[in-house]
Write a protein that holds these residues in place. Structure first.
Motif, PDB file in Angstrom:
ATOM      1  N   LEU A 267      -2.130  14.056  23.723  1.00 22.11           N
ATOM      2  CA  LEU A 267      -1.324  14.908  24.600  1.00 22.11           C
ATOM      3  C   LEU A 267      -2.096  15.245  25.873  1.00 22.11           C
ATOM      4  CD1 LEU A 267       0.348  17.475  22.142  1.00 22.11           C
ATOM      5  CD2 LEU A 267       1.418  15.510  23.259  1.00 22.11           C
ATOM      6  N   CYS A 268      -3.383  15.554  25.732  1.00 23.65           N
ATOM      7  CA  CYS A 268      -4.217  15.855  26.901  1.00 23.65           C
ATOM      8  C   CYS A 268      -4.245  14.668  27.858  1.00 23.65           C
ATOM      9  CB  CYS A 268      -5.645  16.183  26.460  1.00 23.65           C
ATOM     10  SG  CYS A 268      -5.860  17.773  25.654  1.00 23.65           S
ATOM     11  N   ARG A 269      -4.429  13.486  27.300  1.00 26.48           N
ATOM     12  CA  ARG A 269      -4.531  12.292  28.132  1.00 26.48           C
ATOM     13  C   ARG A 269      -3.226  12.030  28.891  1.00 26.48           C
ATOM     14  NH1 ARG A 269      -6.807   9.731  24.534  1.00 26.48           N
ATOM     15  NH2 ARG A 269      -8.938  10.104  25.195  1.00 26.48           N
ATOM     16  N   GLY A 270      -2.115  12.220  28.215  1.00 25.28           N
ATOM     17  CA  GLY A 270      -0.826  12.031  28.871  1.00 25.28           C
ATOM     18  C   GLY A 270      -0.592  13.022  29.986  1.00 25.28           C
ATOM     19  N   ALA A 271      -0.959  14.295  29.732  1.00 28.01           N
ATOM     20  CA  ALA A 271      -0.797  15.326  30.762  1.00 28.01           C
ATOM     21  C   ALA A 271      -1.666  15.012  31.973  1.00 28.01           C
ATOM     22  CB  ALA A 271      -1.156  16.693  30.186  1.00 28.01           C
ATOM     23  N   LEU A 272      -2.879  14.527  31.723  1.00 26.95           N
ATOM     24  CA  LEU A 272      -3.792  14.195  32.816  1.00 26.95           C
ATOM     25  C   LEU A 272      -3.287  13.019  33.640  1.00 26.95           C
ATOM     26  CD1 LEU A 272      -7.226  14.583  31.025  1.00 26.95           C
ATOM     27  CD2 LEU A 272      -6.473  15.877  33.014  1.00 26.95           C
ATOM     28  N   ASP A 273      -2.699  12.037  32.967  1.00 24.93           N
ATOM     29  CA  ASP A 273      -2.221  10.843  33.683  1.00 24.93           C
ATOM     30  C   ASP A 273      -1.196  11.220  34.749  1.00 24.93           C
ATOM     31  OD1 ASP A 273      -3.862   9.299  32.144  1.00 24.93           O
ATOM     32  OD2 ASP A 273      -2.282   8.545  30.822  1.00 24.93           O
ATOM     33  N   ASP A 274      -0.266  12.124  34.405  1.00 25.70           N
ATOM     34  CA  ASP A 274       0.756  12.539  35.372  1.00 25.70           C
ATOM     35  C   ASP A 274       0.136  13.236  36.568  1.00 25.70           C
ATOM     36  OD1 ASP A 274       2.638  11.510  33.677  1.00 25.70           O
ATOM     37  OD2 ASP A 274       3.165  13.436  32.762  1.00 25.70           O
ATOM     38  N   LEU A 275      -0.769  14.180  36.296  1.00 26.66           N
ATOM     39  CA  LEU A 275      -1.393  14.954  37.366  1.00 26.66           C
ATOM     40  C   LEU A 275      -2.308  14.071  38.202  1.00 26.66           C
ATOM     41  CD1 LEU A 275      -2.288  18.135  35.277  1.00 26.66           C
ATOM     42  CD2 LEU A 275      -0.491  17.963  37.006  1.00 26.66           C
ATOM     43  N   GLU A 276      -3.000  13.143  37.544  1.00 29.30           N
ATOM     44  CA  GLU A 276      -3.937  12.261  38.239  1.00 29.30           C
ATOM     45  C   GLU A 276      -3.230  11.381  39.260  1.00 29.30           C
ATOM     46  OE1 GLU A 276      -5.675   8.231  36.757  1.00 29.30           O
ATOM     47  OE2 GLU A 276      -6.963   9.823  35.973  1.00 29.30           O
ATOM     48  N   ALA A 277      -2.093  10.822  38.869  1.00 25.13           N
ATOM     49  CA  ALA A 277      -1.353   9.926  39.761  1.00 25.13           C
ATOM     50  C   ALA A 277      -0.953  10.654  41.038  1.00 25.13           C
ATOM     51  CB  ALA A 277      -0.121   9.375  39.043  1.00 25.13           C
ATOM     52  N   GLU A 278      -0.500  11.890  40.890  1.00 24.38           N
ATOM     53  CA  GLU A 278      -0.102  12.677  42.065  1.00 24.38           C
ATOM     54  C   GLU A 278      -1.300  12.976  42.953  1.00 24.38           C
ATOM     55  OE1 GLU A 278       1.319  17.178  42.429  1.00 24.38           O
ATOM     56  OE2 GLU A 278       2.864  15.912  41.525  1.00 24.38           O
ATOM     57  N   MET A 279      -2.434  13.310  42.325  1.00 21.85           N
ATOM     58  CA  MET A 279      -3.636  13.653  43.081  1.00 21.85           C
ATOM     59  C   MET A 279      -4.166  12.444  43.852  1.00 21.85           C
ATOM     60  SD  MET A 279      -7.000  15.527  41.549  1.00 21.85           S
ATOM     61  CE  MET A 279      -6.155  17.084  41.362  1.00 21.85           C
ATOM     62  N   LEU A 280      -4.173  11.291  43.216  1.00 24.21           N
ATOM     63  CA  LEU A 280      -4.629  10.070  43.887  1.00 24.21           C
ATOM     64  C   LEU A 280      -3.723   9.725  45.073  1.00 24.21           C
ATOM     65  CD1 LEU A 280      -5.556   7.850  40.803  1.00 24.21           C
ATOM     66  CD2 LEU A 280      -7.144   8.705  42.538  1.00 24.21           C
ATOM     67  N   GLN A 281      -2.420   9.934  44.889  1.00 23.70           N
ATOM     68  CA  GLN A 281      -1.494   9.636  45.973  1.00 23.70           C
ATOM     69  C   GLN A 281      -1.723  10.551  47.167  1.00 23.70           C
ATOM     70  OE1 GLN A 281       0.598   6.894  45.875  1.00 23.70           O
ATOM     71  NE2 GLN A 281       0.622   7.388  48.063  1.00 23.70           N
ATOM     72  N   ILE A 282      -2.006  11.827  46.908  1.00 23.81           N
ATOM     73  CA  ILE A 282      -2.300  12.756  48.004  1.00 23.81           C
ATOM     74  C   ILE A 282      -3.543  12.299  48.749  1.00 23.81           C
ATOM     75  CG2 ILE A 282      -3.008  15.111  48.574  1.00 23.81           C
ATOM     76  CD1 ILE A 282      -1.289  16.109  46.273  1.00 23.81           C
ATOM     77  N   MET A 283      -4.577  11.903  48.018  1.00 22.41           N
ATOM     78  CA  MET A 283      -5.812  11.464  48.667  1.00 22.41           C
ATOM     79  C   MET A 283      -5.573  10.216  49.515  1.00 22.41           C
ATOM     80  SD  MET A 283      -8.976  12.253  46.064  1.00 22.41           S
ATOM     81  CE  MET A 283      -8.373  11.483  44.581  1.00 22.41           C
ATOM     82  N   LYS A 284      -4.777   9.295  49.003  1.00 26.97           N
ATOM     83  CA  LYS A 284      -4.462   8.090  49.789  1.00 26.97           C
ATOM     84  C   LYS A 284      -3.663   8.454  51.031  1.00 26.97           C
ATOM     85  CE  LYS A 284      -4.484   4.699  46.014  1.00 26.97           C
ATOM     86  NZ  LYS A 284      -3.662   3.752  45.225  1.00 26.97           N
ATOM     87  N   ASN A 285      -2.661   9.319  50.855  1.00 28.21           N
ATOM     88  CA  ASN A 285      -1.830   9.721  51.992  1.00 28.21           C
ATOM     89  C   ASN A 285      -2.637  10.433  53.074  1.00 28.21           C
ATOM     90  OD1 ASN A 285       0.339   8.647  50.653  1.00 28.21           O
ATOM     91  ND2 ASN A 285       1.287  10.597  50.119  1.00 28.21           N
ATOM     92  N   MET A 286      -3.722  11.102  52.670  1.00 30.45           N
ATOM     93  CA  MET A 286      -4.569  11.785  53.645  1.00 30.45           C
ATOM     94  C   MET A 286      -5.458  10.811  54.404  1.00 30.45           C
ATOM     95  SD  MET A 286      -5.858  15.424  52.140  1.00 30.45           S
ATOM     96  CE  MET A 286      -6.795  14.730  50.794  1.00 30.45           C
ATOM     97  N   GLY A 287      -5.437   9.540  53.992  1.00 28.86           N
ATOM     98  CA  GLY A 287      -6.245   8.546  54.698  1.00 28.86           C
ATOM     99  C   GLY A 287      -7.673   8.443  54.213  1.00 28.86           C
ATOM    100  N   LEU A 288      -7.941   8.876  52.982  1.00 24.09           N
ATOM    101  CA  LEU A 288      -9.302   8.765  52.470  1.00 24.09           C
ATOM    102  C   LEU A 288      -9.709   7.298  52.379  1.00 24.09           C
ATOM    103  CD1 LEU A 288      -8.957  11.789  51.805  1.00 24.09           C
ATOM    104  CD2 LEU A 288     -10.211  11.362  49.688  1.00 24.09           C
ATOM    105  N   SER A 289     -10.864   6.994  52.916  1.00 21.91           N
ATOM    106  CA  SER A 289     -11.341   5.609  52.976  1.00 21.91           C
ATOM    107  C   SER A 289     -12.239   5.286  51.797  1.00 21.91           C
ATOM    108  CB  SER A 289     -12.089   5.371  54.296  1.00 21.91           C
ATOM    109  OG  SER A 289     -13.169   6.297  54.435  1.00 21.91           O
ATOM    110  N   GLY A 290     -11.903   5.842  50.627  1.00 24.43           N
ATOM    111  CA  GLY A 290     -12.717   5.670  49.439  1.00 24.43           C
ATOM    112  C   GLY A 290     -12.371   4.412  48.656  1.00 24.43           C
ATOM    113  N   ASN A 291     -13.153   4.178  47.627  1.00 19.92           N
ATOM    114  CA  ASN A 291     -12.997   2.983  46.800  1.00 19.92           C
ATOM    115  C   ASN A 291     -11.970   3.251  45.697  1.00 19.92           C
ATOM    116  OD1 ASN A 291     -13.269   0.599  45.428  1.00 19.92           O
ATOM    117  ND2 ASN A 291     -15.370   0.951  44.744  1.00 19.92           N
ATOM    118  N   PHE A 292     -10.681   3.208  46.064  1.00 23.67           N
ATOM    119  CA  PHE A 292      -9.619   3.470  45.099  1.00 23.67           C
ATOM    120  C   PHE A 292      -9.455   2.321  44.105  1.00 23.67           C
ATOM    121  CE2 PHE A 292      -8.458   6.408  48.492  1.00 23.67           C
ATOM    122  CZ  PHE A 292      -8.112   7.540  47.769  1.00 23.67           C
ATOM    123  N   LYS A 293      -9.862   1.120  44.514  1.00 24.67           N
ATOM    124  CA  LYS A 293      -9.701  -0.024  43.613  1.00 24.67           C
ATOM    125  C   LYS A 293     -10.536   0.135  42.352  1.00 24.67           C
ATOM    126  CE  LYS A 293      -8.590  -3.549  47.092  1.00 24.67           C
ATOM    127  NZ  LYS A 293      -9.020  -4.834  47.715  1.00 24.67           N
TER     128      LYS A 293
END
Length: 783
Positions: free
Chosen positions: A113-139
């Motif tokens: 259950l913890c892992r599933g809850a984290l997956d949802d929140l993680e996807a949103e957080m990664l998308q925000i970071m990408k949208n902000m133009g972070l030049s990090g190693n997302f791959k």
């Protein structure tokens, strides 16, 4: 002249196209080269619930500015992206989301259950970071709950164990009943809370005398083993080694002299219980007192409490006070504000109870950390003191075992025959609570049956190896030697005593080196009233819709221009909207200049106006480089805006428009060279802060290659006459004088104030004689 840029306004929707192009071209790829490595020990954000704090989003936008600045100053940048997925917050979030209790269900099901809850929140957080133009190693983004990450945490623990830096001890420890686990001193905060100070009557054995004891913890009477008084307190000089009788429990305890008793607090006499606070712990050790366990791990009173057993702390306190009053043992009661230690996570009072825990030695390393920290550069310097104060306050080794589920398991099995702890070889991820050990016999007694450890590590055991994980410690020696120590640790000031300290400790223990050369410390994002944001207050701003509405560059520029490094900064949508005006201004200037040919070669002779603005440009570059060198983006953001808007566009562009349009003018090439030199420099200086709009303008006007592979300008590269800046104030004051005069002058033809294009009779001062032609044409001055 047709402008190269057709769009009349900056549309932040273009950011998506630019982002896609960057990803397709892989412009931020990292590989070992002959350039110096610049590795950012990026803080992996914690997806503990929605919304993500806007202050945290601003923090990560500025970390990206560090990366972009380093690339544009010749460094080979590794900008890792990770997600922190261990620890208590996700357990609490999961319990609330699914309405379950961790300890009342199957452990594996709860972890799922913890892992599933984290997956949802993680996807949103990664998308925000990408949208902000972070030049990090997302791959290759990492998770701290991955098998690979947890294997490294366990491997480093096994290494410390083999070197004798880990031990098991039964000691009084900080314990949060709500969280159900041990917590370290670094995880404790202090708040003043209302409580009762109860003055209790203790009868002196063998006499009619009584000593008054004032305490905020009467529920611990059952565990009192001594009463202490200050040896300089004349009121109690005759009571040394006498005995007093505990009210309600009718048990004798000795009166002892001890320097920690404060004569001014209460009656000056203090009962010492196991354990009311850390002073009780210290006195028990010094006086050799035998502890009585008054509270269990669930926060309930034990059998030692007699008739008060089985009660929660507050229930027991209320009942004890009632019975003390009924029996005539209370002299008086005061309502006071008491400095109370709280669990940083649950915000509930902690208790101190004796527990078996694993400890990592840190006391022995404090002098070394003190000395090595002198070589760690802080941005800003003022936050160094937080670390030094913490190092000076550490009194015990680091308890690293936790009684929780969602974390890295402690890799230990116990022999059922001799009870010896047995550790596996490092290298892979172990889960002793559900796996058989990777060995068949006990090395000590030959036993063949084992019980796996069910506790997990303190989450800082995972977080503290981040610079080792991102540099492939123990997994890729070539990459690790190229990238470690890393360059900079960016983080918030509130976790200096935890993340920064524990990372220093662990990396020094394992590598003998500091993990970074610089620490970049950011303040808090507070609301527009200056109050700390919290979900309970309802004043948290969700960055996701803000970025969608205004665009990443507007958000990033607001972050840079609002937050002076190390200081708290105010967050409001109104302030962010204000930053959008500068993006519009920059676009409009770029669109206007795109109408003119680019003159890249400097003319042999420059007009006075051009030499003046280039001198001011050199000042701008010098100031921006100072800010970039200090990773203080407040400096270049505000300096560029002030120059571009208030000097370059407002004064210089207007002064040279005539020469720019007139191809027959002797100063035509000089004007075009200078206009584009200034604007190219503005774009380059702004690129780390506003990467999208600068990329779009750069590639439309100056090059088909990305701006983010260019060099950041240096003022030494500009051949200018610095003395020309003495004309800045006279020029701007004269222009303002003319503009104001036109506003005040009514046209005889229209009956309205003069427009800026109308002629006016104002002489150019002799001081500005070198600029006379440009000023006369700019203002349509009558000669």
């Amino acid at each position: 002249m047709e402008p190269k840029i057709q769009s009349k306004s900056w549309n932040h929707e273009i950011e998506k196209e630019i982002l896609s192009r960057w990803e397709q071209d892989d412009i931020y790829r990292f590989a070992i080269t002959d350039k110096p490595a610049f590795v950012i020990d990026t803080p992996p954000p914690y997806p503990s619930g929605r919304p993500w704090h806007i202050g945290a989003a601003a923090h990560y936008a500025q970390i990206d500015m560090i990366a972009r600045t380093a690339r544009m100053t010749g460094r080979n940048v590794l900008f890792p992206i990770g997600i922190d997925r261990n620890g208590l917050p996700v357990e609490i979030y999961t319990e609330k989301k699914y309405k379950v209790r961790m300890r009342q269900m199957d452990r594996q099901k709860f972890l799922d259950l913890c892992r599933g809850a984290l997956d949802d929140l993680e996807a949103e957080m990664l998308q925000i970071m990408k949208n902000m133009g972070l030049s990090g190693n997302f791959k290759e983004y990492y998770r701290t709950d991955s098998d690979e990450y947890r294997a490294l945490t366990q491997s480093t623990f096994i290494e410390l164990w083999n070197r004798g830096l880990v031990y098991l001890a039964n000691r009084p420890n900080n314990y949060c009943p709500d969280c159900g686990t041990t917590i370290a001193d670094a995880e404790i905060i202090y708040n003043d809370l209302p409580t009762k100070l109860v003055y209790m009557k203790f009868k002196v054995s063998g006499s009619d005398d009584q000593i008054i004891i004032a305490s905020t913890r009467p529920e611990l009477l059952c565990s009192c083993q001594a009463v202490i008084v200050n040896p300089e307190d004349e009121r109690y000089l005759d009571y040394q080694d006498r005995k007093v009788i505990l009210p309600l429990f009718n048990r004798e305890v000795p009166v002892k002299f001890h320097h920690s008793a404060k004569m001014e607090f209460g009656s000056g006499a203090v009962m010492v219980c196991s354990y009311g606070d850390q002073n009780d712990v210290q006195v028990f050790r010094e006086l050799g007192l035998k502890e009585i366990v008054a509270l269990n791990e669930n926060g309930f009173t034990t059998e030692a409490a007699g008739p008060y057993a089985g009660l929660r702390v507050n229930q027991a306190r209320t009942k004890v006070i009632e019975d003390l009053k009924a029996a005539g043992f209370v002299e008086k009661e005061e309502n006071i504000m008491h400095r109370t230690p709280l669990c940083e996570r649950s915000k509930t009072p902690i208790e101190i109870i004796p527990l078996h825990d694993y400890y990592v030695k840190q006391l022995d390393f404090i002098p070394q950390l003190h000395e090595m920290s002198k070589n760690l550069k802080f941005h800003p310097e003022m936050h160094r003191q937080i670390l030094l104060n913490w190092l000076d306050s550490i009194a015990i080794d680091w308890p690293v075992s936790r009684r929780r589920f969602y974390g890295t398991e402690i890799p230990i099995w116990y022999c059922n025959s001799c009870k010896s702890p047995l550790l596996p070889n490092p290298g892979r991820y172990y889960r002793p609570w559900k796996e058989d050990p990777p060995f068949s016999n006990c090395q000590k007694c030959g036993g063949t049956e084992f019980t796996g450890e069910d506790r997990t590590f303190d989450t800082w055991m995972d977080s503290s190896i981040s610079p080792l994980f991102v540099t492939k410690f123990c997994r890729n020696e070539e990459l690790h030697s190229y990238t470690y120590p890393t360059a900079v640790r960016p983080q918030a000031k509130d976790i200096i005593r935890t993340w920064l300290h524990y990372t220093m400790l662990r990396c020094v223990q394992l590598t003998g080196k500091l993990p970074w050369s610089e620490a970049w410390i950011m303040g808090y994002g507070v609301d527009e009233k200056g109050e700390k944001m919290s979900k309970s207050k309802g004043n948290v701003i969700d960055p996701f819709p803000v970025i969608q509405q205004y665009g990443a560059d507007t958000f990033r520029f607001w972050s840079a221009s609002e937050a002076n490094l190390g200081y708290d900064f105010r967050c409001s949508e109104q302030r962010i909207a204000g930053a959008q005006k500068f993006m519009s201004k920059l676009w409009n200037v770029g669109r206007f200049l795109s109408s003119f040919d680019v003159v890249s070669d400097r003319p042999s002779e420059l007009e006075a106006s051009d030499r003046w603005i280039l001198a001011e440009l050199a000042k701008l570059v010098e100031e921006c480089r100072r800010g970039y060198d200090e990773y203080n983006f407040f400096v270049p953001a505000n300096a560029v805006r002030d120059f571009a808007w208030n000097l370059f566009a407002a004064h210089y562009v207007e002064m040279v428009k005539g020469r720019a349009y007139n191809q027959a003018s002797p100063g035509h090439a000089s004007a075009l060279y200078t206009l584009h030199k200034c604007f190219k420099t503005i774009l380059l200086l702004l690129a780390p802060i506003a990467p999208f709009i600068t990329e779009e303008l750069w590639t439309k006007m100056y090059s088909d290659k990305t701006i983010h592979h260019q060099d950041l300008p240096h003022f030494n590269q500009l051949d200018v006459d610095g003395e020309m800046t003495r004309f800045t104030t006279p020029i701007t004051e004269f222009n303002s004088l003319v503009w104001n005069k036109k506003k005040e002058t009514v046209s005889k033809e229209t009956g309205k104030p003069l427009s800026l294009k109308d002629p006016i009779d104002i002489p150019v001062p002799d001081q500005l004689a070198p600029f006379r032609k440009d000023l006369e044409e700019m203002h349509n001055l009558q000669k």
